[in-house]
Motif scaffolding. Sequence first.
Motif, PDB file in Angstrom:
ATOM      1  N   VAL A 184      -6.812 -21.045  45.745  1.00 44.08           N
ATOM      2  CA  VAL A 184      -5.852 -21.240  46.825  1.00 44.08           C
ATOM      3  C   VAL A 184      -5.026 -19.986  46.958  1.00 44.08           C
ATOM      4  O   VAL A 184      -4.532 -19.463  45.977  1.00 44.08           O
ATOM      5  N   SER A 185      -4.877 -19.483  48.170  1.00 44.45           N
ATOM      6  CA  SER A 185      -3.954 -18.381  48.419  1.00 44.45           C
ATOM      7  C   SER A 185      -2.907 -18.847  49.400  1.00 44.45           C
ATOM      8  O   SER A 185      -3.157 -19.680  50.261  1.00 44.45           O
ATOM      9  N   GLU A 186      -1.731 -18.319  49.240  1.00 43.81           N
ATOM     10  CA  GLU A 186      -0.602 -18.845  50.004  1.00 43.81           C
ATOM     11  C   GLU A 186      -0.084 -17.864  51.037  1.00 43.81           C
ATOM     12  O   GLU A 186      -0.007 -16.669  50.805  1.00 43.81           O
ATOM     13  N   VAL A 187       0.253 -18.369  52.192  1.00 37.83           N
ATOM     14  CA  VAL A 187       1.092 -17.666  53.142  1.00 37.83           C
ATOM     15  C   VAL A 187       2.450 -18.337  53.028  1.00 37.83           C
ATOM     16  O   VAL A 187       2.592 -19.515  53.361  1.00 37.83           O
ATOM     17  N   PRO A 188       3.481 -17.639  52.505  1.00 43.15           N
ATOM     18  CA  PRO A 188       4.719 -18.296  52.091  1.00 43.15           C
ATOM     19  C   PRO A 188       5.323 -19.201  53.147  1.00 43.15           C
ATOM     20  O   PRO A 188       5.444 -18.840  54.312  1.00 43.15           O
ATOM     21  N   ASP A 189       5.681 -20.402  52.706  1.00 47.74           N
ATOM     22  CA  ASP A 189       6.500 -21.350  53.460  1.00 47.74           C
ATOM     23  C   ASP A 189       5.825 -22.009  54.659  1.00 47.74           C
ATOM     24  O   ASP A 189       6.388 -22.931  55.233  1.00 47.74           O
ATOM     25  N   GLU A 190       4.667 -21.566  55.039  1.00 53.10           N
ATOM     26  CA  GLU A 190       4.068 -22.122  56.245  1.00 53.10           C
ATOM     27  C   GLU A 190       2.669 -22.680  56.025  1.00 53.10           C
ATOM     28  O   GLU A 190       2.391 -23.803  56.390  1.00 53.10           O
ATOM     29  N   PHE A 191       1.796 -21.891  55.423  1.00 52.89           N
ATOM     30  CA  PHE A 191       0.402 -22.292  55.300  1.00 52.89           C
ATOM     31  C   PHE A 191      -0.133 -21.991  53.905  1.00 52.89           C
ATOM     32  O   PHE A 191       0.408 -21.163  53.188  1.00 52.89           O
ATOM     33  N   ILE A 192      -1.220 -22.675  53.561  1.00 50.29           N
ATOM     34  CA  ILE A 192      -2.072 -22.228  52.470  1.00 50.29           C
ATOM     35  C   ILE A 192      -3.479 -22.133  53.009  1.00 50.29           C
ATOM     36  O   ILE A 192      -3.824 -22.755  54.010  1.00 50.29           O
ATOM     37  N   PHE A 193      -4.294 -21.328  52.352  1.00 48.86           N
ATOM     38  CA  PHE A 193      -5.704 -21.223  52.691  1.00 48.86           C
ATOM     39  C   PHE A 193      -6.522 -21.755  51.527  1.00 48.86           C
ATOM     40  O   PHE A 193      -6.263 -21.414  50.371  1.00 48.86           O
ATOM     41  N   ILE A 194      -7.478 -22.601  51.809  1.00 44.36           N
ATOM     42  CA  ILE A 194      -8.351 -23.139  50.769  1.00 44.36           C
ATOM     43  C   ILE A 194      -9.795 -22.868  51.146  1.00 44.36           C
ATOM     44  O   ILE A 194     -10.138 -22.750  52.326  1.00 44.36           O
ATOM     45  N   ARG A 195     -10.632 -22.767  50.110  1.00 49.99           N
ATOM     46  CA  ARG A 195     -12.062 -22.626  50.363  1.00 49.99           C
ATOM     47  C   ARG A 195     -12.685 -24.008  50.306  1.00 49.99           C
ATOM     48  O   ARG A 195     -12.751 -24.632  49.251  1.00 49.99           O
ATOM     49  N   THR A 221     -16.353 -22.569  53.906  1.00 50.70           N
ATOM     50  CA  THR A 221     -15.372 -22.280  54.942  1.00 50.70           C
ATOM     51  C   THR A 221     -13.998 -22.081  54.326  1.00 50.70           C
ATOM     52  O   THR A 221     -13.560 -22.869  53.489  1.00 50.70           O
ATOM     53  N   VAL A 222     -13.313 -21.021  54.720  1.00 48.61           N
ATOM     54  CA  VAL A 222     -11.916 -20.846  54.335  1.00 48.61           C
ATOM     55  C   VAL A 222     -11.074 -21.515  55.405  1.00 48.61           C
ATOM     56  O   VAL A 222     -11.151 -21.176  56.586  1.00 48.61           O
ATOM     57  N   ARG A 223     -10.301 -22.497  54.979  1.00 50.45           N
ATOM     58  CA  ARG A 223      -9.583 -23.343  55.922  1.00 50.45           C
ATOM     59  C   ARG A 223      -8.070 -23.188  55.745  1.00 50.45           C
ATOM     60  O   ARG A 223      -7.573 -23.137  54.619  1.00 50.45           O
ATOM     61  N   ARG A 224      -7.352 -23.121  56.848  1.00 47.73           N
ATOM     62  CA  ARG A 224      -5.901 -23.037  56.799  1.00 47.73           C
ATOM     63  C   ARG A 224      -5.301 -24.433  56.897  1.00 47.73           C
ATOM     64  O   ARG A 224      -5.660 -25.217  57.768  1.00 47.73           O
ATOM     65  N   LEU A 225      -4.387 -24.728  55.984  1.00 47.71           N
ATOM     66  CA  LEU A 225      -3.670 -25.999  56.008  1.00 47.71           C
ATOM     67  C   LEU A 225      -2.176 -25.734  56.129  1.00 47.71           C
ATOM     68  O   LEU A 225      -1.628 -24.893  55.417  1.00 47.71           O
ATOM     69  N   LYS A 226      -1.533 -26.457  57.023  1.00 45.94           N
ATOM     70  CA  LYS A 226      -0.080 -26.380  57.104  1.00 45.94           C
ATOM     71  C   LYS A 226       0.519 -27.111  55.908  1.00 45.94           C
ATOM     72  O   LYS A 226       0.095 -28.215  55.561  1.00 45.94           O
ATOM     73  N   LEU A 227       1.492 -26.506  55.295  1.00 46.32           N
ATOM     74  CA  LEU A 227       2.108 -27.128  54.128  1.00 46.32           C
ATOM     75  C   LEU A 227       2.695 -28.490  54.466  1.00 46.32           C
ATOM     76  O   LEU A 227       2.628 -29.422  53.652  1.00 46.32           O
ATOM     77  N   ASN A 228       3.260 -28.624  55.654  1.00 47.16           N
ATOM     78  CA  ASN A 228       3.897 -29.907  55.986  1.00 47.16           C
ATOM     79  C   ASN A 228       2.896 -30.998  56.329  1.00 47.16           C
ATOM     80  O   ASN A 228       3.275 -32.141  56.579  1.00 47.16           O
ATOM     81  N   GLU A 229       1.598 -30.667  56.333  1.00 49.90           N
ATOM     82  CA  GLU A 229       0.562 -31.681  56.532  1.00 49.90           C
ATOM     83  C   GLU A 229       0.064 -32.248  55.205  1.00 49.90           C
ATOM     84  O   GLU A 229      -0.571 -33.307  55.176  1.00 49.90           O
ATOM     85  N   ILE A 230       0.329 -31.546  54.109  1.00 46.89           N
ATOM     86  CA  ILE A 230      -0.164 -31.986  52.808  1.00 46.89           C
ATOM     87  C   ILE A 230       0.689 -33.139  52.298  1.00 46.89           C
ATOM     88  O   ILE A 230       1.917 -33.053  52.254  1.00 46.89           O
ATOM     89  N   SER A 269     -11.352 -30.948  48.559  1.00 52.09           N
ATOM     90  CA  SER A 269     -11.454 -30.697  47.123  1.00 52.09           C
ATOM     91  C   SER A 269     -11.710 -29.222  46.882  1.00 52.09           C
ATOM     92  O   SER A 269     -12.573 -28.614  47.534  1.00 52.09           O
ATOM     93  N   ILE A 270     -10.953 -28.642  45.948  1.00 53.31           N
ATOM     94  CA  ILE A 270     -11.142 -27.237  45.601  1.00 53.31           C
ATOM     95  C   ILE A 270     -11.356 -27.129  44.106  1.00 53.31           C
ATOM     96  O   ILE A 270     -10.863 -27.941  43.325  1.00 53.31           O
ATOM     97  N   HIS A 271     -12.093 -26.127  43.679  1.00 54.96           N
ATOM     98  CA  HIS A 271     -12.367 -25.914  42.265  1.00 54.96           C
ATOM     99  C   HIS A 271     -11.221 -25.093  41.687  1.00 54.96           C
ATOM    100  O   HIS A 271     -11.151 -23.880  41.857  1.00 54.96           O
ATOM    101  N   SER A 272     -10.322 -25.769  40.995  1.00 55.88           N
ATOM    102  CA  SER A 272      -9.142 -25.106  40.446  1.00 55.88           C
ATOM    103  C   SER A 272      -8.440 -26.075  39.507  1.00 55.88           C
ATOM    104  O   SER A 272      -8.760 -27.268  39.460  1.00 55.88           O
ATOM    105  N   SER A 273      -7.466 -25.564  38.764  1.00 47.99           N
ATOM    106  CA  SER A 273      -6.609 -26.436  37.957  1.00 47.99           C
ATOM    107  C   SER A 273      -5.366 -26.775  38.772  1.00 47.99           C
ATOM    108  O   SER A 273      -4.945 -26.004  39.654  1.00 47.99           O
ATOM    109  N   LEU A 274      -4.757 -27.905  38.469  1.00 53.23           N
ATOM    110  CA  LEU A 274      -3.545 -28.298  39.179  1.00 53.23           C
ATOM    111  C   LEU A 274      -2.416 -27.308  38.907  1.00 53.23           C
ATOM    112  O   LEU A 274      -1.624 -27.001  39.801  1.00 53.23           O
TER     113      LEU A 274
END
Length: 231
Positions: A124-135, A139-148, A168-173
Amino acid sequence: MNCLIIDDNQIARLTLIQLLALDPTLNLIGECDNATEGYHKILTNPIDLLLLDIEMPGMSGIELVKSLGQNQPMIIFTTAKRDYAVEAFDLRVVDFIVKPVSPARFLQSIEKAKEILTTKKNKVSEVPDEFIFIRDSNTVRRLKLNEILFLEAMGDYVKIAVHEKIYSIHSSLKSVEDKLPNHIFLRVHRSYIINVSKIDTIEGGTLIIDKNLVPVSDAFRAALNKRVQIL
């Protein structure tokens, strides 16, 4: 791994095509004889690895890399001159191979690229305060933080819940938690992180978030109570 060859020398391109065929996990997207054509192909195709010559008519390989900025794929420079090695590695490339390229040296570089890709994959990579990007798959997908709604640890994966959808992403919490802004998200259980603004009700040791039941462990209960400021 999707690969693109950029080299103005036809024989060099043919050599790289033959070397790519040694590894069935490598998929050749195309070949270009100049950096300008390569630049446009990179912008319009999902390229993971770029096999790039340096000295070419017009735009050089180094100029191409600089023009890509943060959008660059992994890069292996293939060049006839060692003089560019320091400048090339300053650009954080995967490797620098001096021509002629031997099969052993080529496969060594490919292994480096695979290690880097494995490290990046499903992170997961973050765009501060607004979005995160997940694989999400390929597909690399943008999610709005306020939608999570919440995140749940599931073995080697993290489930990210949004309204009527699960990713689902392959990562640790813990790794994901470190990338999320703590003024929005809060860990309430060793396996759960919630978006505090999405809490509908708190019933004993359980949160209800968009009709989902999320447990709250005793270790995190005080932090939750402080955060929600119950009147």
